[in-house]
Design a protein around this motif. Structure first.
Motif, PDB file in Angstrom:
ATOM      1  N   ALA A 241       0.857  -1.192   0.000  1.00  0.00           N
ATOM      2  CA  ALA A 241       0.000   0.000   0.000  1.00  0.00           C
ATOM      3  C   ALA A 241       0.888   1.234   0.000  1.00  0.00           C
ATOM      4  N   GLU A 242       0.696   2.110  -0.974  1.00  0.00           N
ATOM      5  CA  GLU A 242       1.495   3.322  -1.105  1.00  0.00           C
ATOM      6  C   GLU A 242       0.795   4.507  -0.421  1.00  0.00           C
ATOM      7  N   TRP A 243       1.547   5.562  -0.242  1.00  0.00           N
ATOM      8  CA  TRP A 243       1.057   6.844   0.269  1.00  0.00           C
ATOM      9  C   TRP A 243       0.491   6.740   1.687  1.00  0.00           C
ATOM     10  N   VAL A 244       1.005   5.836   2.460  1.00  0.00           N
ATOM     11  CA  VAL A 244       0.547   5.722   3.842  1.00  0.00           C
ATOM     12  C   VAL A 244       0.994   6.971   4.597  1.00  0.00           C
ATOM     13  N   SER A 245       0.046   7.648   5.295  1.00  0.00           N
ATOM     14  CA  SER A 245       0.352   8.968   5.846  1.00  0.00           C
ATOM     15  C   SER A 245       0.158   9.107   7.350  1.00  0.00           C
ATOM     16  N   ASN A 246      -0.356   8.070   8.025  1.00  0.00           N
ATOM     17  CA  ASN A 246      -0.512   8.208   9.475  1.00  0.00           C
ATOM     18  C   ASN A 246      -0.667   6.829  10.115  1.00  0.00           C
ATOM     19  N   GLU A 247      -0.645   6.818  11.444  1.00  0.00           N
ATOM     20  CA  GLU A 247      -0.688   5.567  12.183  1.00  0.00           C
ATOM     21  C   GLU A 247      -2.024   4.867  12.045  1.00  0.00           C
ATOM     22  N   ASP A 248      -3.126   5.643  11.937  1.00  0.00           N
ATOM     23  CA  ASP A 248      -4.446   5.016  11.789  1.00  0.00           C
ATOM     24  C   ASP A 248      -4.528   4.235  10.465  1.00  0.00           C
ATOM     25  N   GLU A 249      -3.955   4.785   9.404  1.00  0.00           N
ATOM     26  CA  GLU A 249      -3.950   4.071   8.131  1.00  0.00           C
ATOM     27  C   GLU A 249      -3.103   2.805   8.234  1.00  0.00           C
ATOM     28  N   VAL A 250      -1.986   2.909   8.950  1.00  0.00           N
ATOM     29  CA  VAL A 250      -1.154   1.725   9.154  1.00  0.00           C
ATOM     30  C   VAL A 250      -1.975   0.612   9.806  1.00  0.00           C
ATOM     31  N   ALA A 251      -2.716   0.956  10.851  1.00  0.00           N
ATOM     32  CA  ALA A 251      -3.508  -0.047  11.580  1.00  0.00           C
ATOM     33  C   ALA A 251      -4.596  -0.641  10.693  1.00  0.00           C
ATOM     34  N   MET A 252      -5.303   0.199   9.952  1.00  0.00           N
ATOM     35  CA  MET A 252      -6.387  -0.307   9.117  1.00  0.00           C
ATOM     36  C   MET A 252      -5.855  -1.202   8.005  1.00  0.00           C
ATOM     37  N   LEU A 253      -4.777  -0.798   7.377  1.00  0.00           N
ATOM     38  CA  LEU A 253      -4.212  -1.601   6.287  1.00  0.00           C
ATOM     39  C   LEU A 253      -3.681  -2.937   6.805  1.00  0.00           C
ATOM     40  N   ARG A 254      -3.096  -2.880   7.992  1.00  0.00           N
ATOM     41  CA  ARG A 254      -2.620  -4.132   8.584  1.00  0.00           C
ATOM     42  C   ARG A 254      -3.804  -5.067   8.853  1.00  0.00           C
ATOM     43  N   ASP A 255      -4.904  -4.509   9.376  1.00  0.00           N
ATOM     44  CA  ASP A 255      -6.087  -5.323   9.653  1.00  0.00           C
ATOM     45  C   ASP A 255      -6.707  -5.889   8.377  1.00  0.00           C
ATOM     46  N   LEU A 256      -6.607  -5.142   7.260  1.00  0.00           N
ATOM     47  CA  LEU A 256      -7.155  -5.625   5.992  1.00  0.00           C
ATOM     48  C   LEU A 256      -6.292  -6.726   5.372  1.00  0.00           C
ATOM     49  N   GLY A 257      -5.091  -6.912   5.923  1.00  0.00           N
ATOM     50  CA  GLY A 257      -4.229  -7.980   5.419  1.00  0.00           C
ATOM     51  C   GLY A 257      -3.160  -7.518   4.452  1.00  0.00           C
ATOM     52  N   VAL A 258      -2.919  -6.206   4.390  1.00  0.00           N
ATOM     53  CA  VAL A 258      -1.869  -5.687   3.514  1.00  0.00           C
ATOM     54  C   VAL A 258      -0.508  -6.028   4.111  1.00  0.00           C
ATOM     55  N   GLU A 259       0.349  -6.630   3.312  1.00  0.00           N
ATOM     56  CA  GLU A 259       1.641  -7.120   3.814  1.00  0.00           C
ATOM     57  C   GLU A 259       2.712  -6.049   3.921  1.00  0.00           C
ATOM     58  N   TYR A 260       2.715  -5.081   3.002  1.00  0.00           N
ATOM     59  CA  TYR A 260       3.800  -4.095   2.966  1.00  0.00           C
ATOM     60  C   TYR A 260       3.230  -2.691   2.891  1.00  0.00           C
ATOM     61  N   LEU A 261       3.939  -1.748   3.510  1.00  0.00           N
ATOM     62  CA  LEU A 261       3.488  -0.361   3.589  1.00  0.00           C
ATOM     63  C   LEU A 261       4.608   0.575   3.154  1.00  0.00           C
ATOM     64  N   GLN A 262       4.190   1.654   2.478  1.00  0.00           N
ATOM     65  CA  GLN A 262       5.159   2.616   1.950  1.00  0.00           C
ATOM     66  C   GLN A 262       4.541   4.012   2.020  1.00  0.00           C
ATOM     67  N   GLY A 263       5.327   4.983   2.404  1.00  0.00           N
ATOM     68  CA  GLY A 263       4.823   6.357   2.464  1.00  0.00           C
ATOM     69  C   GLY A 263       5.777   7.259   3.213  1.00  0.00           C
ATOM     70  N   PHE A 264       5.616   8.566   3.022  1.00  0.00           N
ATOM     71  CA  PHE A 264       6.509   9.528   3.667  1.00  0.00           C
ATOM     72  C   PHE A 264       6.410   9.458   5.185  1.00  0.00           C
ATOM     73  N   TYR A 265       5.253   9.057   5.700  1.00  0.00           N
ATOM     74  CA  TYR A 265       5.096   8.936   7.143  1.00  0.00           C
ATOM     75  C   TYR A 265       6.042   7.880   7.701  1.00  0.00           C
ATOM     76  N   LEU A 266       6.260   6.839   6.915  1.00  0.00           N
ATOM     77  CA  LEU A 266       7.102   5.736   7.370  1.00  0.00           C
ATOM     78  C   LEU A 266       8.570   5.960   7.035  1.00  0.00           C
ATOM     79  N   GLY A 267       8.845   6.565   5.900  1.00  0.00           N
ATOM     80  CA  GLY A 267      10.233   6.796   5.511  1.00  0.00           C
ATOM     81  C   GLY A 267      10.295   7.540   4.195  1.00  0.00           C
ATOM     82  N   GLU A 268      10.989   8.684   4.196  1.00  0.00           N
ATOM     83  CA  GLU A 268      11.112   9.476   2.989  1.00  0.00           C
ATOM     84  C   GLU A 268      12.259   8.948   2.119  1.00  0.00           C
TER      85      GLU A 268
END
Length: 570
Positions: A527-554
């Protein structure tokens, strides 16, 4: 006949008598002696067949011979000799002309007339001696060459070179307002594919006839290129240009072109420009007409656009030219760099791999992001060079850092670039261990544009050991059939669906659907463009394996050392 012979004191009559039988006749030429004051011509052997006369008496005088001659002004034997501005200094005055003769059978034949005239004591022409040679075959060849250099072989219209010549004449004279129209047959490729190229040629010929029937005598109509025609309109004001364009388009649109396969309905588009107001050179006129034609095609078929100057458009062009120079310079100076953005595991919180993002280092040291130059590079055809450099840099990084995995984006054109693929294959075969740490990303829209080509590209990379990711998943026409046809390892959900995920229920539904679709094929998801902790939690709950975005690392120009790579997720 050379002048040295005459200077030796020999009379031309003796020379003619001695040589005409054994030399001139031997090569099929006919010699003559013209006594100008008496207006009598003495012909050598072979005059009847060469002149096409049954009785040489009918061309015994210069007047009679002249009556059979068809020549442009100044090209007859009489005019050439009698109005010559040269003087006979003892060796005679040489002449050489070409003209046509009317024969006794109603035909016309070309001859070359070469000889010398000799003056009397007062300096006036007295005698002319020479040779006639039949040159019909040569004239036919010359005429064919002239026609090929002037006219289009298929349509008989002016060719591109002559059309540009007519355009140049209009711009040079510039006495009255004129115009130029560039017309193109819409979808000629479809006609060729559906009916065959022979029918396509018949359509081109039919269009030429239609346009020719609508053109005025003063206009110049030519075939500019394969499906394009140009019309130079003399004495045409700007306010009439639209009416002329509509009339020409209507002549083609309103009635189907008859071909050997039956009637074929076609339309045309046109780009128009007023002259000399909007262009002072041929190159500018053609460029502006092409630009207007492109705009017409972008509207819809059967349209025309009249060119109008635009300061904003010119500024944009200048910016494009400047950026193209900057890109080429950056490539030559090795100022293209990679920025590495981490992609994290949603479970462990550790960076699993890094996406390679292109950056341009300005001469003053500023770092320019891809969004500022990639769209222009694609438009200007420079994206392939950038993709090649990025691939080289990614391979260098993999060799230098055996502890990292990289993801490499490629543009749509690169998936069909044999040289790029061959270069990557050579690099990976020389060091097979690199392939297992390389993921190549292609966008979904590129993949489904040509499924067969994309599948072949993917297959070759997988055979090397690379992984394949579908980027911007969901931005195209995602379907089970597409995923089944493309043997990929990973999908990246388009960031626009992740943006505002918490507040936007439509995005939540869409992401959930895409996740289910991908998991149905056992494909992990980024999942791209992850921008906050709430999105991280929701995407993790949906079963998304990998996360990418400026919030996590520029993105960074430097990769962190192995011991410095730590968890970024809670």
């Amino acid at each position: 006949m050379d002048s040295d012979t005459f200077r030796a004191g020999q009379k031309p009559e003796k020379l003619l008598a001695r040589r005409s039988a054994d030399v001139v006749s031997a090569v099929g030429d006919v010699s003559y002696r013209w006594s100008i004051k008496e207006d009598l011509i003495e012909w050598g052997e072979g005059a009847e067949p060469l002149l096409g006369v049954t009785n040489p008496e009918c061309v015994k005088t210069g007047r009679a011979f002249g009556a059979r001659s068809l020549s442009q002004k100044g090209a007859s034997r009489y005019e050439t000799v009698m109005y010559s501005r040269e003087s006979d200094n003892g060796g005679g005055v040489r002449y050489e002309i070409e003209y046509q003769l009317v024969d006794d059978y109603g035909g016309k034949r070309w001859v070359e007339d070469r000889g010398r005239w000799f003056a009397d004591a007062d300096g006036n022409p007295e005698i002319a001696v020479g040779v006639l040679r039949a040159i019909d075959q040569r004239r036919v060849r010359d005429d064919q060459l002239v026609r090929l250099s002037t006219f289009d072989e298929l349509t008989g219209l002016l060719n591109r070179v002559r059309l540009k010549g007519e355009l140049s004449d209009v711009l040079t004279q510039a006495r009255t307002p004129s115009a130029f129209l560039l017309l193109a047959v819409d979808n000629l490729a479809r006609i060729n594919e559906s009916y065959g190229f022979d029918v396509g040629d018949e359509v081109i010929v039919g269009v030429a006839e239609r346009l020719g029937g609508m053109s005025r005598r003063a206009d110049a109509l030519g075939r500019y290129s394969g499906n394009k025609f140009g019309v130079v309109l003399r004495n045409c004001t700007h306010d009439r240009l639209g009416d002329v364009a509509e009339r020409l388009l209507g002549s083609v649109r309103d009635q189907a072109i008859q071909t050997s396969r039956g009637p074929v309905a076609i339309t045309m588009s046109a780009g128009c420009i007023s002259l000399p107001f909007h262009a002072q050179t041929v190159e500018a006129a053609l460029a502006h007409a092409e630009e207007a034609l492109m705009s017409a095609k972008q509207m819809h078929r059967d349209s025309y656009v009249v060119y109008a100057p635009s300061r904003e458009r010119e500024k944009m062009r200048q910016r494009n030219i400047h950026l193209a120079d900057e890109l080429i310079s950056a490539l030559n100076d090795r100022r293209i760099r990679l920025a590495y953005q981490p992609i994290f595991s949603s479970r462990s919180g550790e960076p699993e791999f890094y996406e390679c993002l292109i950056r341009l280092v300005h001469e003053d040291g500023r770092i320019i992001a891809a969004g500022s130059f990639i769209p222009i590079a694609e438009k200007l055809g420079l994206i392939g060079l950038l993709d090649y450099r990025v691939m080289e840099l990614a391979i260098e990084t993999l060799r230098a850092r055996p502890d990292v995995k990289l993801a490499l984006n490629v543009s749509g054109g690169t998936t069909s670039d044999r040289m790029w693929l061959d270069a990557l294959v050579a690099q990976l075969r020389s060091d097979p261990g690199l392939a297992t740490r390389l993921t190549v990303e292609i966008t979904e829209t590129v993949a489904i544009h040509d499924m067969a080509e994309a599948a072949g590209f993917i297959s070759q990379l997988r055979d090397l050991g690379c992984q394949i990711a579908i980027d911007d998943f969901g931005a195209g026409y995602t379907s089970f059939r597409n995923l089944r046809a493309l043997d990929v390892d990973l999908v990246k959900i388009d960031g626009s669906f992740v943006q505002n995920l918490i507040e936007n229920r439509d995005n939540q539904f869409f992401v959930r659907t895409l996740v289910e679709l991908a998991h149905n094929f056992n494909l992990p998801i980024v999942a791209e463009w992850v921008s906050n902790e709430d999105e991280v939690a929701m995407l993790r709950d949906l079963g998304v394996e990998y996360l990418q975005g400026f919030y996590l690392g520029e993105p960074s120009l430097d990769l962190p050392e192995a011991e410095a790579q730590s968890a970024a997720l809670g």
